[in-house]
Scaffold this motif. Structure first.
Motif, PDB file in Angstrom:
ATOM      1  N   LEU A 116     -31.670  11.429   7.429  1.00 41.95           N
ATOM      2  CA  LEU A 116     -32.873  11.636   8.490  1.00 41.95           C
ATOM      3  C   LEU A 116     -32.433  10.851   9.818  1.00 41.95           C
ATOM      4  CD1 LEU A 116     -35.234  12.698   9.567  1.00 41.95           C
ATOM      5  CD2 LEU A 116     -36.328  10.604   8.416  1.00 41.95           C
ATOM      6  N   ALA A 117     -31.914   9.508   9.683  1.00 43.42           N
ATOM      7  CA  ALA A 117     -31.481   8.954  10.762  1.00 43.42           C
ATOM      8  C   ALA A 117     -30.568   9.475  11.587  1.00 43.42           C
ATOM      9  CB  ALA A 117     -31.177   7.445  10.238  1.00 43.42           C
ATOM     10  N   LEU A 118     -29.564   9.950  11.179  1.00 44.68           N
ATOM     11  CA  LEU A 118     -28.203  10.691  11.798  1.00 44.68           C
ATOM     12  C   LEU A 118     -28.733  12.158  12.358  1.00 44.68           C
ATOM     13  CD1 LEU A 118     -25.148   9.913   9.703  1.00 44.68           C
ATOM     14  CD2 LEU A 118     -25.956   8.760  11.685  1.00 44.68           C
ATOM     15  N   ARG A 119     -29.823  12.695  11.818  1.00 45.02           N
ATOM     16  CA  ARG A 119     -30.277  14.029  12.482  1.00 45.02           C
ATOM     17  C   ARG A 119     -31.182  13.442  13.680  1.00 45.02           C
ATOM     18  NH1 ARG A 119     -33.822  15.855   7.663  1.00 45.02           N
ATOM     19  NH2 ARG A 119     -32.809  14.390   6.116  1.00 45.02           N
ATOM     20  N   ALA A 120     -31.868  12.642  13.606  1.00 50.52           N
ATOM     21  CA  ALA A 120     -32.832  12.415  14.642  1.00 50.52           C
ATOM     22  C   ALA A 120     -31.890  11.797  15.701  1.00 50.52           C
ATOM     23  CB  ALA A 120     -33.880  11.272  14.223  1.00 50.52           C
TER      24      ALA A 120
END
Length: 327
Positions: A116-120
């Motif tokens: 999730l962190a890399l997507r955002a």
């Protein structure tokens, strides 16, 4: 002449290299209309003599084909079947024989197998006014102040066109944390460190506005410098402004006075300003103190903010912060 249709990874690499126009004007192609598509070594090798784009990319070239029967895998080419999208897939023409995915579809397909962190983080970059160093050109520096490649509304519209929900669900989850016009990678990292949910290892604070329009502009009248931004991260109801204070421009004449003037202007309108420097962000205990102060301004009970260094927090900081920083 054959045409190469690049997948999300090489498309992203080229965006960061500056090979994409800003703003871009994609053309939409139905899957069956991938005309004269290159799909194997015999198709690709002649293109290397005329393409200005392909030599910039690492091997193997990752390209789209319409169906499994079109795949011709080799050391030179990695073929992927293009996902079903209503109305067709959006591509940007990069040179006479090379097309890259649109920024919106690059983001959506990138999200499928990433935390999730890399997507955002990627969404904030594509909708922001900076470009980080390409993966295969780490010696390049982050580029500041280019026009955004896309925006949240354009990504949202592209999400509606994906036929299979698994192709878009990860992007939808991450888009909750994406806002337009983030000005630097560290501003984006700060937002995610504060606001990602506790399940991801962070504090779950409310999402602030980015580069918000504050009443300062009216207060200054004709004295307002349009180049000056007020409020990197703004909690308007709590009248709290978080300013990430990079050391990048501190050696420039007048930069310290400009920061002080901006802070005075913000506080004159009744806002509290918290400057967050790289040192304060790097030091975990210091950063947790900042989190506690923010929570206090927002009226959150201490029990609502999970504190303490956990394996999840350590992993997330390693993902989002420079590799040279230690927790």
């Amino acid at each position: 002449m054959k045409t190469v249709y690049l997948t999300e990874n090489p498309s992203l690499e080229l965006m960061r290299l500056g090979a994409y126009p800003r703003p871009s004007a994609p053309s939409t192609l139905a899957i069956g209309e991938l005309a004269c598509r290159a799909r194997g070594v015999r198709d690709i090798r002649p293109l290397l003599r005329v393409s200005s784009i392909l030599p910039l990319l690492p091997l193997p070239y990752r390209i789209f084909v319409p169906a499994k029967a079109d795949r011709r895998p080799s050391k030179l080419v990695n073929c992927q079947v293009i996902p079903p999208v209503r109305g067709g897939v959006d591509f940007i023409e990069l040179d006479e024989c090379c097309k890259g995915l649109s920024p919106e579809m690059t983001y959506i397909l990138f999200c499928r197998a990433k935390p999730l962190a890399l997507r955002a983080q990627l969404g904030l970059e594509l909708c922001g006014t900076y470009a980080t160093a390409p993966e295969h050109y780490p010696e390049m520096a982050t580029q500041y102040d280019p026009e955004p490649l896309t925006n949240v509304s354009s990504i949202t519209a592209a999400l509606e066109r994906f036929v299979r929900e698994p192709d878009s669900i990860a992007a939808r989850q991450a888009l909750h944390y994406v806002q337009n016009k983030s000005a630097s990678p560290m501003e984006s990292a700060l937002l995610l460190l504060l606001c990602l949910p506790p399940a991801e290892g962070e504090y779950g604070l409310p999402i602030p506005e980015r580069n918000a329009d504050l009443p300062i502009i009216a207060y200054l009248g004709q004295q307002h410098d349009e180049k000056t931004r007020y409020g990197d991260l703004v909690y308007r109801e709590a009248q709290l402004v978080l300013e990430y204070q990079s050391l990048l421009y501190h050696d420039e004449p007048g930069s310290k006075h400009a920061d002080e003037d901006r802070r005075d202007d913000i506080e004159a309108m009744g806002y509290t300003v918290m400057f967050i420097t790289p040192e304060r962000l790097q030091d975990f205990d210091c950063f947790e103190g900042i989190v506690q102060r923010i929570a206090h301004h927002l009226g959150l009970a201490p029990a609502c903010v999970p504190l303490g260094l956990t394996p999840e927090k350590r992993s997330l900081r390693r993902l989002l912060l420079p590799a040279s920083w230690n927790v």
